[in-house]
Design a protein around this motif. Structure first.
Motif, short mmCIF file in Angstrom:
data_model
loop_
_atom_site.label_atom_id
_atom_site.label_comp_id
_atom_site.label_asym_id
_atom_site.label_seq_id
_atom_site.Cartn_x
_atom_site.Cartn_y
_atom_site.Cartn_z
N SER A 7 21.39 -33.35 9.08
CA SER A 7 22.06 -32.36 9.94
C SER A 7 23.35 -31.90 9.27
CB SER A 7 22.37 -32.96 11.31
OG SER A 7 21.19 -33.35 11.97
N TYR A 8 23.71 -30.66 9.51
CA TYR A 8 24.92 -30.09 8.95
C TYR A 8 25.90 -29.76 10.08
CZ TYR A 8 22.46 -29.36 4.50
OH TYR A 8 21.79 -29.53 3.32
N ARG A 20 29.65 -19.86 6.58
CA ARG A 20 29.75 -21.19 5.99
C ARG A 20 28.35 -21.79 5.86
NH1 ARG A 20 35.09 -23.18 5.77
NH2 ARG A 20 36.56 -22.02 7.08
N PHE A 21 28.24 -22.76 4.95
CA PHE A 21 26.94 -23.32 4.62
C PHE A 21 26.19 -23.82 5.84
CE2 PHE A 21 23.78 -25.88 2.56
CZ PHE A 21 23.61 -25.31 1.31
N HIS A 22 26.88 -24.54 6.71
CA HIS A 22 26.19 -25.13 7.87
C HIS A 22 25.67 -24.08 8.84
CE1 HIS A 22 29.19 -24.61 11.18
NE2 HIS A 22 30.06 -24.55 10.18
N GLN A 23 26.19 -22.85 8.73
CA GLN A 23 25.76 -21.79 9.63
C GLN A 23 24.52 -21.05 9.11
OE1 GLN A 23 29.89 -20.05 9.62
NE2 GLN A 23 29.44 -19.78 11.81
N VAL A 24 24.25 -21.16 7.80
CA VAL A 24 23.13 -20.40 7.24
C VAL A 24 21.95 -21.27 6.83
CG1 VAL A 24 24.64 -18.53 6.46
CG2 VAL A 24 24.11 -20.41 4.89
N VAL A 25 22.18 -22.57 6.59
CA VAL A 25 21.08 -23.43 6.13
C VAL A 25 20.07 -23.62 7.26
CG1 VAL A 25 22.27 -25.58 6.74
CG2 VAL A 25 20.51 -25.58 4.94
N LYS A 26 18.79 -23.57 6.90
CA LYS A 26 17.71 -23.72 7.88
C LYS A 26 16.75 -24.82 7.42
CE LYS A 26 17.70 -18.71 8.72
NZ LYS A 26 16.88 -17.46 8.58
N ASP A 27 16.05 -25.40 8.37
CA ASP A 27 14.99 -26.33 8.02
C ASP A 27 13.92 -25.59 7.23
OD1 ASP A 27 16.19 -28.47 9.26
OD2 ASP A 27 15.06 -28.26 11.12
N PRO A 59 22.62 -38.02 -1.43
CA PRO A 59 22.05 -36.80 -0.82
C PRO A 59 22.66 -36.48 0.55
CG PRO A 59 20.32 -38.09 -1.83
CD PRO A 59 21.56 -38.94 -1.87
N GLU A 60 22.98 -37.51 1.32
CA GLU A 60 23.58 -37.27 2.63
C GLU A 60 25.04 -36.86 2.49
OE1 GLU A 60 22.13 -38.92 6.70
OE2 GLU A 60 23.01 -40.52 5.48
N LYS A 61 25.79 -37.55 1.62
CA LYS A 61 27.22 -37.27 1.47
C LYS A 61 27.46 -35.89 0.85
CE LYS A 61 30.37 -39.47 2.24
NZ LYS A 61 31.36 -39.45 3.34
N ILE A 62 26.65 -35.50 -0.13
CA ILE A 62 26.83 -34.18 -0.74
C ILE A 62 26.59 -33.09 0.30
CG2 ILE A 62 25.96 -32.56 -2.48
CD1 ILE A 62 25.29 -35.02 -4.22
N ARG A 63 25.56 -33.26 1.12
CA ARG A 63 25.31 -32.30 2.19
C ARG A 63 26.50 -32.23 3.16
NH1 ARG A 63 19.83 -34.39 1.27
NH2 ARG A 63 18.22 -32.75 1.50
N GLU A 64 27.08 -33.37 3.45
CA GLU A 64 28.26 -33.38 4.33
C GLU A 64 29.38 -32.53 3.74
OE1 GLU A 64 31.69 -36.66 5.08
OE2 GLU A 64 29.65 -37.34 5.54
N LYS A 65 29.57 -32.63 2.45
CA LYS A 65 30.63 -31.85 1.79
C LYS A 65 30.25 -30.38 1.64
CE LYS A 65 33.38 -35.25 1.42
NZ LYS A 65 34.62 -35.27 2.23
N LEU A 66 28.96 -30.09 1.58
CA LEU A 66 28.51 -28.70 1.51
C LEU A 66 28.77 -27.94 2.79
CD1 LEU A 66 24.95 -28.81 -0.13
CD2 LEU A 66 26.89 -27.48 -0.95
N ALA A 67 28.71 -28.64 3.92
CA ALA A 67 28.60 -28.00 5.23
C ALA A 67 29.62 -26.91 5.49
CB ALA A 67 28.65 -29.06 6.33
N SER A 68 30.88 -27.14 5.17
CA SER A 68 31.93 -26.18 5.52
C SER A 68 32.29 -25.22 4.40
CB SER A 68 33.19 -26.93 5.98
OG SER A 68 32.99 -27.53 7.24
N LEU A 69 31.60 -25.32 3.26
CA LEU A 69 31.92 -24.40 2.17
C LEU A 69 31.45 -22.99 2.50
CD1 LEU A 69 31.02 -26.50 -1.00
CD2 LEU A 69 33.27 -26.10 0.01
N PHE A 71 29.50 -19.79 2.28
CA PHE A 71 28.20 -19.50 1.68
C PHE A 71 27.42 -18.61 2.63
CE2 PHE A 71 23.79 -20.50 0.38
CZ PHE A 71 23.90 -20.32 -0.98
N THR A 72 26.79 -17.56 2.10
CA THR A 72 26.11 -16.60 2.98
C THR A 72 24.67 -16.30 2.56
OG1 THR A 72 27.04 -14.76 1.70
CG2 THR A 72 28.27 -15.47 3.64
N SER A 73 24.19 -16.89 1.47
CA SER A 73 22.82 -16.61 1.02
C SER A 73 21.81 -17.42 1.83
CB SER A 73 22.67 -16.94 -0.46
OG SER A 73 23.51 -16.14 -1.26
#
Length: 299
Positions: A7-8, A20-27, A59-69, A71-73
């Motif tokens: 989860s992001y 931000r990354f957590h707003q655009v990433v999808k399953d 893999p979990e920690k990197i995703r945690e750090k990705l979440a607020s960066l 990103f719009t793609s």
């Protein structure tokens, strides 16, 4: 096989704008043909290699750090393969996932795990592109060419001793990080490499490397985070006193990301338990977004 889902959660400046990354990433869904994140939660290879374990949490920690960066793609997340003490079986499970994604025309961004991640990564690429001429680019201080029981230090020996339709190039070799035996093994297999000093001295090296890589049918890439100097990336199994700076790694990734024949990329050897203030995980997340931006904005 059941994949671990992630989860992001992150900061939101304007709920109406997805920025931000957590707003655009999808399953991930089976019909997507976009960039897909996949994890490999394993450090069994590091343990076998007598290294300091902890990379299975990356893999979990990197995703945690990705979440607020920012990103719009478009980006999808497939989850993570959870490794076991049966490293070989875990690597084959990872290979199956990578192959499935590549066959659906997805680009795979893979978060290890120890550098044993690369062998599973390779299995997937080779299965998806069975007859094509491959090249693997390893950004690393080490050859990882040991001829022994599979670990995080044997992957390229395993590959080159069985696959005659692949070339191996290493960028960042540290002379004091490899024995004479490993240099002789590299010569035996025809490995092409550049030391970190050659990279720093030759301003045309990246351009020449990109031109060469462009001649292969398919290229896949791996970044071992212990190639980055310890002050920038302390959270790795084998910290480097003279590794790449974060700016040098950023420059390399921005350059290689534009290759049209690049099909996948893994970031391995982040070890959150050994990190300081999450510096290494944050750097890995920053590099992942830097790479994706360069890849998606290429002209």
């Amino acid at each position: 096989m059941t994949l671990k889902k992630h989860s992001y959660f992150g900061r939101t400046d304007d709920p109406a704008i997805k920025e931000r990354f957590h707003q655009v990433v999808k399953d991930y869904n089976d019909e997507s043909q976009s960039d897909v994140i996949l994890g490999f939660m394993s450090d069994e290879g590091v343990r076998r290699n007598k290294g300091r374990v902890g990379a299975s949490l990356a893999p979990e920690k990197i995703r945690e750090k990705l979440a607020s960066l920012p990103f719009t793609s478009e980006i999808f997340d497939r989850g993570s393969v959870v490794g076991t003490e049966n490293l070989e079986a875990s690597q084959h499970e990872l290979g199956n996932e990578v192959s499935t994604l590549l066959k659906k025309n997805s680009f795979v961004l893979l978060f290890g795990g120890g550098h044993e991640t690369l062998y599973g990564h390779y299995l997937g690429v080779r299965d998806a592109f069975k007859d094509e001429k491959l090249c693997v680019l390893n950004i690393d201080a080490h050859f990882d060419l040991r001829n022994e029981s599979p670990s995080s230090g044997t992957m390229f020996h395993q590959i080159l001793s069985t696959d005659k339709n692949i070339d191996y190039h290493v960028l960042g070799i540290q002379p004091l990080g490899n024995t004479e035996t490993l240099f002789k093994t590299a010569e035996h297999f025809g490995v092409e490499y550049n030391t970190i000093d050659e990279f720093r001295e030759d301003k045309e090296l990246l351009m020449a490397l990109s031109e060469k890589l462009g001649n292969y049918d398919k290229v896949f890439m791996t970044l071992c985070m212990d190639s980055v100097k310890a002050s920038d990336a302390p959270g790795v199994s084998a910290p480097s006193p003279n590794g790449f700076t974060s700016l040098e790694i950023k420059t390399i990734l921005e350059h290689v990301a534009t290759l049209e024949n690049l099909v996948s990329f893994d970031i391995s050897e982040v070890s959150p338990e050994l990190d300081r203030d999450d510096m290494t995980s944050a750097l890995a997340a920053f590099l992942a977004v830097t790479f994706l931006n360069a890849k998606n904005n290429k002209s």
